[in-house]
Write an enzyme that holds these catalytic residues in place. Structure first.
Site: not given
Ligand code: NDP
Length: 488
Positions: A181, A234-237, A239, A256, A290, A391
């Site tokens: 996804k 993606g984000s720690t939250e 995760g 990660e 990240c 971050e």
């Molecule tokens: P998220 O971690 O929420 O999103 C990353 C991915 O997870 C997207 O594909 C998102 O889908 C998906 N996702 C969101 N919620 C869920 C869930 N409950 N279950 C499964 N998949 C989910 O990051 P955000 O886009 O909200 O960005 C917010 C912050 O996160 C950024 O400002 C940054 O600090 C951090 N981040 C860190 C990254 C890294 O490389 N470590 C990458 C991206 C963000 P969708 O977006 O389609 O809703």
């Protein structure tokens, strides 16, 4: 600059070898971050579509020949995706920039990395081996490395292609079938990979790409009991939420997550190179990384001189649309992300950090509708400031001063994160001391933003669990079966 003529084709996603709009008529809009213009629409898949994608992958794993396909043949199929990517290199790079915003020369680097990753894993597919284990003479004991089964891949928007390939290629090489996804904001290049997989002749259901929100499709995918592994960047939250969902079904996770990475400069470092790379470490991808070098630690002896040179070079950066080859700093990915980062800048000012440069949106009228921000540097930052510990994920550098090695190690490790670290010194002993003492999964000495498909990448502390890339990744995408045969 050439006018942009990319056309987004009919919105569809890819499940069970077919392009489909899914079970809902809802779509979401994609925007060009450089202009704010709508560039296309993609279907908003439903929970039912997510379940269907998992079932297709399950069937492909259990019924079709993927799992039992000769490993070399699997490798060849991965190699064909790499070949198609090479053939469409410019188109893919532009598409990444068009959708995500980053300068096209960075997108080219991402595409090149992703091609190499497919090639690396294509070569590795027939080298995934078990072991024989000596026990007693009348028993033959050995291990088999088997694929997990169906793996789910949740991809972020900062490196939509490279981070997708980073996990999909080893998962496929190991014999898993996958459901991926992309982030809602940036699905286009991953949809292209699905197209190439289809052209390459992947069996139906082996690679599925579904577009939809994290809250609905992502949540369903990671909570579904019919899957065998989850990879998330993606984000720690988010995760944490994924780990909670996975715990209910005891599904393994590879995470990660975020970073607030130290980049440490000692007075004996190559000054010019260190300045250039400190700038590169934070302003690449508009800081949406990240592994960004977002906390710069400067030794007291060089603090003001380094800051002055960094400010000078930062102010020379060309801000503009990513498709302009001369652009050094593109827009942020979305209006929301721009606002999020502006809030951090506001907080930095309020908390008393010294704004060295930037801090606002650019004045040029041509950039007004895009999600741009000037490259920003705050000096005299401390760890108790919000900008010093959270971050930011934008083009905002926070600069700290240190006087001793002990102090900088303590300051660098004083964070919930532990993903990446940079150390700049020509003193070998000092660099090794730092390598040993820094709590980070990846350390670069006299370098920054370096990662190869063959080098493991993962975090300490809240930056994640497990390692992507490198042969070590295979230990996540496979499980071990221990076999004993009584030969007496
Ligand atoms: P998220 O971690 O929420 O999103 C990353 C991915 O997870 C997207 O594909 C998102 O889908 C998906 N996702 C969101 N919620 C869920 C869930 N409950 N279950 C499964 N998949 C989910 O990051 P955000 O886009 O909200 O960005 C917010 C912050 O996160 C950024 O400002 C940054 O600090 C951090 N981040 C860190 C990254 C890294 O490389 N470590 C990458 C991206 C963000 P969708 O977006 O389609 O809703």
């Amino acid at each position: 600059m050439q006018p942009l003529t990319l056309q987004i084709e009919t919105p569809k996603f890819f499940v069970n070898g077919k392009w489909t709009a899914g079970s809902s008529t809802e779509t979401f809009e994609l925007r060009n971050p450089a202009t704010g213009d709508m560039i296309g629409q993609v279907p908003r898949a439903t929970k039912d579509d997510a379940r269907e994608a998992i079932e297709a992958a399950r069937k492909a794993f259990e019924v079709t020949s993927w799992r039992d396909m000769e490993q070399t043949k699997r490798g060849k199929l991965l190699m064909q995706i790499a070949a198609l990517m090479r053939q469409n290199f410019d188109e893919l790079s532009k598409l990444e920039t068009f959708n995500q915003g980053k300068p096209v020369r960075e997108s080219k680097g991402d595409v090149a990395w992703a091609v190499r990753a497919f090639e690396y894993w294509a070569g590795a597919a027939d080298k995934i081996e078990g072991e024989t284990i000596p026990v007693t003479p009348n028993r033959l004991t050995y291990t088999l490395r088997e694929p997990l089964g169906v793996t789910v891949h949740i991809i972020p928007w900062n490196y939509p292609l490279a981070l997708a390939v980073r996990s999909l290629a080893p998962a496929l090489a190991a014999g898993n079938t996958v459901v991926a996804k992309p982030a809602e904001l940036t699905p286009l290049t991953l949809l292209k990979i699905a197209e190439y997989a289809q052209k390459a002749g992947f069996p139906d259901g082996v690679l599925n790409v579904i577009t939809g929100s994290g809250a609905i499709v992502g949540k369903e995918l990671v909570s579904n009991p019919n899957i065998d592994g989850i990879t998330f960047t993606g984000s720690t939250e988010t995760g944490r939420q994924i780990m909670e969902a996975a715990a209910k079904n005891v599904t393994p996770v590879l995470l990660e997550l975020g970073g607030k990475n130290p980049n440490i400069i000692f007075p004996d470092a190559d000054f010019e190179k260190a300045v250039k790379m400190a700038k590169y470490a934070i302003f690449t991808n508009a800081g949406q990384m990240c592994w960004a070098g977002s906390r710069l630690f400067l030794h007291d002896e060089i603090y003001e001189k380094f800051l002055a040179e960094l400010k000078k070079q930062t102010e020379l950066m060309k801000i503009g649309p990513g498709l302009d080859e001369k652009t050094e700093l593109g827009p942020l990915v979305s209006k929301d992300q721009q606002e999020r980062v502006l809030n951090y800048i506001k907080s930095g000012r309020e908390e008393g950090a010294r704004l060295v440069t930037g801090g606002t949106v650019p004045e040029e009228s041509a950039l007004r509708n895009g999600y741009f921000l000037k490259p920003t540097i705050f000096a005299d930052v401390t760890a108790d400031m919000k900008i010093g510990c959270e971050e930011i994920f934008g083009p905002v550098l926070t600069v700290f001063k240190f006087k001793s090695v002990e102090e900088v190690v303590r300051m660098a490790n004083d964070t919930q994160f532990g993903l990446y670290a940079g150390v700049w010194t020509n003193n070998l002993k000092l660099s090794q001391r730092l390598v040993n003492q820094l709590q980070a999964g990846v350390v670069a000495v006299n370098d920054y933003l370096v990662a190869y498909p063959q080098t493991p990448f993962g975090g300490y502390k809240d930056s994640g669990i497990g390692y992507e890339s490198g042969l070590q990744a295979i230990s996540y995408y496979t499980r071990i079966k221990s076999v004993t045969m009584n030969t007496s």
